[in-house]
Design a protein around this motif. Sequence first.
Motif, PDB file in Angstrom:
ATOM      1  N   GLY A 170       0.816  -1.215   0.000  1.00 57.34           N
ATOM      2  CA  GLY A 170       0.000   0.000   0.000  1.00 57.34           C
ATOM      3  C   GLY A 170       0.845   1.258   0.000  1.00 57.34           C
ATOM      4  O   GLY A 170       0.576   2.222  -0.740  1.00 57.34           O
ATOM      5  N   GLU A 171       1.888   1.244   0.815  1.00 53.62           N
ATOM      6  CA  GLU A 171       2.761   2.418   0.940  1.00 53.62           C
ATOM      7  C   GLU A 171       3.491   2.711  -0.368  1.00 53.62           C
ATOM      8  O   GLU A 171       3.525   3.863  -0.835  1.00 53.62           O
ATOM      9  CB  GLU A 171       3.778   2.162   2.055  1.00 53.62           C
ATOM     10  CG  GLU A 171       4.862   3.222   2.173  1.00 53.62           C
ATOM     11  CD  GLU A 171       5.956   2.814   3.154  1.00 53.62           C
ATOM     12  OE1 GLU A 171       7.009   3.475   3.154  1.00 53.62           O
ATOM     13  OE2 GLU A 171       5.753   1.832   3.902  1.00 53.62           O
ATOM     14  N   HIS A 172       4.050   1.669  -0.974  1.00 57.49           N
ATOM     15  CA  HIS A 172       4.859   1.896  -2.164  1.00 57.49           C
ATOM     16  C   HIS A 172       4.007   2.074  -3.423  1.00 57.49           C
ATOM     17  O   HIS A 172       4.452   2.720  -4.380  1.00 57.49           O
ATOM     18  CB  HIS A 172       5.876   0.775  -2.318  1.00 57.49           C
ATOM     19  CG  HIS A 172       6.873   0.746  -1.206  1.00 57.49           C
ATOM     20  ND1 HIS A 172       7.760   1.768  -0.984  1.00 57.49           N
ATOM     21  CD2 HIS A 172       7.099  -0.165  -0.221  1.00 57.49           C
ATOM     22  CE1 HIS A 172       8.512   1.501   0.068  1.00 57.49           C
ATOM     23  NE2 HIS A 172       8.123   0.329   0.549  1.00 57.49           N
ATOM     24  N   LYS A 173       2.797   1.524  -3.419  1.00 58.69           N
ATOM     25  CA  LYS A 173       1.869   1.832  -4.515  1.00 58.69           C
ATOM     26  C   LYS A 173       1.613   3.336  -4.544  1.00 58.69           C
ATOM     27  O   LYS A 173       1.576   3.956  -5.629  1.00 58.69           O
ATOM     28  CB  LYS A 173       0.546   1.088  -4.338  1.00 58.69           C
ATOM     29  CG  LYS A 173      -0.516   1.514  -5.356  1.00 58.69           C
ATOM     30  CD  LYS A 173      -1.882   0.913  -5.035  1.00 58.69           C
ATOM     31  CE  LYS A 173      -2.925   1.322  -6.059  1.00 58.69           C
ATOM     32  NZ  LYS A 173      -3.184   2.776  -6.107  1.00 58.69           N
ATOM     33  N   ALA A 174       1.427   3.933  -3.373  1.00 58.26           N
ATOM     34  CA  ALA A 174       1.171   5.375  -3.308  1.00 58.26           C
ATOM     35  C   ALA A 174       2.336   6.169  -3.906  1.00 58.26           C
ATOM     36  O   ALA A 174       2.131   7.139  -4.637  1.00 58.26           O
ATOM     37  CB  ALA A 174       0.924   5.788  -1.863  1.00 58.26           C
ATOM     38  N   THR A 175       3.564   5.740  -3.614  1.00 57.26           N
ATOM     39  CA  THR A 175       4.735   6.420  -4.178  1.00 57.26           C
ATOM     40  C   THR A 175       4.755   6.303  -5.693  1.00 57.26           C
ATOM     41  O   THR A 175       4.978   7.297  -6.404  1.00 57.26           O
ATOM     42  CB  THR A 175       6.029   5.821  -3.598  1.00 57.26           C
ATOM     43  OG1 THR A 175       6.068   6.053  -2.190  1.00 57.26           O
ATOM     44  CG2 THR A 175       7.250   6.457  -4.242  1.00 57.26           C
ATOM     45  N   LEU A 176       4.516   5.104  -6.201  1.00 61.82           N
ATOM     46  CA  LEU A 176       4.528   4.904  -7.647  1.00 61.82           C
ATOM     47  C   LEU A 176       3.404   5.679  -8.328  1.00 61.82           C
ATOM     48  O   LEU A 176       3.578   6.210  -9.434  1.00 61.82           O
ATOM     49  CB  LEU A 176       4.439   3.413  -7.978  1.00 61.82           C
ATOM     50  CG  LEU A 176       5.661   2.586  -7.563  1.00 61.82           C
ATOM     51  CD1 LEU A 176       5.401   1.097  -7.802  1.00 61.82           C
ATOM     52  CD2 LEU A 176       6.904   3.031  -8.333  1.00 61.82           C
ATOM     53  N   ASP A 177       2.262   5.741  -7.679  1.00 59.92           N
ATOM     54  CA  ASP A 177       1.146   6.520  -8.238  1.00 59.92           C
ATOM     55  C   ASP A 177       1.501   8.002  -8.310  1.00 59.92           C
ATOM     56  O   ASP A 177       1.155   8.689  -9.276  1.00 59.92           O
ATOM     57  CB  ASP A 177      -0.112   6.335  -7.387  1.00 59.92           C
ATOM     58  CG  ASP A 177      -0.783   4.983  -7.616  1.00 59.92           C
ATOM     59  OD1 ASP A 177      -0.432   4.299  -8.605  1.00 59.92           O
ATOM     60  OD2 ASP A 177      -1.652   4.619  -6.806  1.00 59.92           O
ATOM     61  N   ARG A 178       2.174   8.496  -7.291  1.00 54.18           N
ATOM     62  CA  ARG A 178       2.539   9.921  -7.273  1.00 54.18           C
ATOM     63  C   ARG A 178       3.609  10.220  -8.336  1.00 54.18           C
ATOM     64  O   ARG A 178       3.557  11.267  -8.997  1.00 54.18           O
ATOM     65  CB  ARG A 178       3.036  10.312  -5.882  1.00 54.18           C
ATOM     66  CG  ARG A 178       1.925  10.311  -4.827  1.00 54.18           C
ATOM     67  CD  ARG A 178       2.482  10.304  -3.423  1.00 54.18           C
ATOM     68  NE  ARG A 178       3.250  11.508  -3.134  1.00 54.18           N
ATOM     69  CZ  ARG A 178       4.123  11.610  -2.145  1.00 54.18           C
ATOM     70  NH1 ARG A 178       4.351  10.551  -1.348  1.00 54.18           N
ATOM     71  NH2 ARG A 178       4.760  12.736  -1.927  1.00 54.18           N
ATOM     72  N   ILE A 179       4.558   9.310  -8.509  1.00 53.16           N
ATOM     73  CA  ILE A 179       5.545   9.498  -9.573  1.00 53.16           C
ATOM     74  C   ILE A 179       4.860   9.420 -10.933  1.00 53.16           C
ATOM     75  O   ILE A 179       5.152  10.208 -11.842  1.00 53.16           O
ATOM     76  CB  ILE A 179       6.666   8.446  -9.463  1.00 53.16           C
ATOM     77  CG1 ILE A 179       7.480   8.677  -8.179  1.00 53.16           C
ATOM     78  CG2 ILE A 179       7.577   8.490 -10.693  1.00 53.16           C
ATOM     79  CD1 ILE A 179       8.513   7.602  -7.895  1.00 53.16           C
ATOM     80  N   SER A 180       3.918   8.494 -11.069  1.00 55.27           N
ATOM     81  CA  SER A 180       3.168   8.375 -12.312  1.00 55.27           C
ATOM     82  C   SER A 180       2.408   9.663 -12.618  1.00 55.27           C
ATOM     83  O   SER A 180       2.291  10.061 -13.787  1.00 55.27           O
ATOM     84  CB  SER A 180       2.189   7.197 -12.219  1.00 55.27           C
ATOM     85  OG  SER A 180       1.397   7.099 -13.377  1.00 55.27           O
ATOM     86  N   ALA A 181       1.904  10.320 -11.587  1.00 56.77           N
ATOM     87  CA  ALA A 181       1.185  11.582 -11.790  1.00 56.77           C
ATOM     88  C   ALA A 181       2.116  12.650 -12.361  1.00 56.77           C
ATOM     89  O   ALA A 181       1.716  13.445 -13.228  1.00 56.77           O
ATOM     90  CB  ALA A 181       0.569  12.057 -10.481  1.00 56.77           C
TER      91      ALA A 181
END
Length: 269
Positions: free
Chosen positions: A150-161
């Motif tokens: 959950g934590e690292h999905k959030a990081t990847l989503d933010r980089i994807s943004a």
Amino acid sequence: MSTAAAGDIANLVEQTTALGGTIPTELVDIIATIDAVNNWDPPQPGDLASLCRRGDLTADNASTILDAALVQPNRRPGDLKVTAKHELTQRFTHVLAGPAGDELVESLRLAFQQACTAVADAANLIAPGDRVDILTDADDNTIRAWQALGEHKATLDRISAVIDILTDRFEVLGVPQPWHAGNAIRAAMYTPDADHLALVARALLTPNGTGGARAGRWHSIAAALTLNTPSTARSILDTAHHTHLEEVAAERNNVQTNEAATRPGRTAA
């Protein structure tokens, strides 16, 4: 000409710096100029009508002011601000498409790689179809893996943004072309090479919200991804385009060969 606006610049800066990324100096200088335009306190309007209303047009200066009004267009301060910010945004877009864009993405690479590694490791214990109920009798390692996803999905989503802002708003890779399969432009920023472009493009279309895998689209593909600079991504798209052209040419040659072989008086091989 890019459709990006000054608000897109602010959004890019906010999201990049929140991830620990950096904004190259050349871009910072343009942002500072935009801020100066926003903070400009214009002098009293110098157009003829305003001068007359204020009583600034007199018998002594009438000739000089009228001469100036004849050869100089009347410009409103607001119009000047709009023009300046538009042109500065275009300049920002142009600079972002060069080495500055590569530098910005490079500043996010470590966070991206760390998150991908963490997702790949956790995915060894948590399958894409697993739901929270598996934690009822899970061991500590599985619980930690669930939390990490959950934590690292959030990081990847933010980089994807951030990447989406670069590709969609600032169009650092250009605009979609007829030969692009699906979201090829986005995939070019993550694929290890041109050969895997189509596979990564499909993988990135995996559901990323509620009901999907714990780490969303990243759950099963994190280990295979890399974060490319715009320059590298453009090279990958160029290679894929050349491959596409070669395939089209080969197919055309096959059709022509078959048509020639089946003309009257000939026997197909």
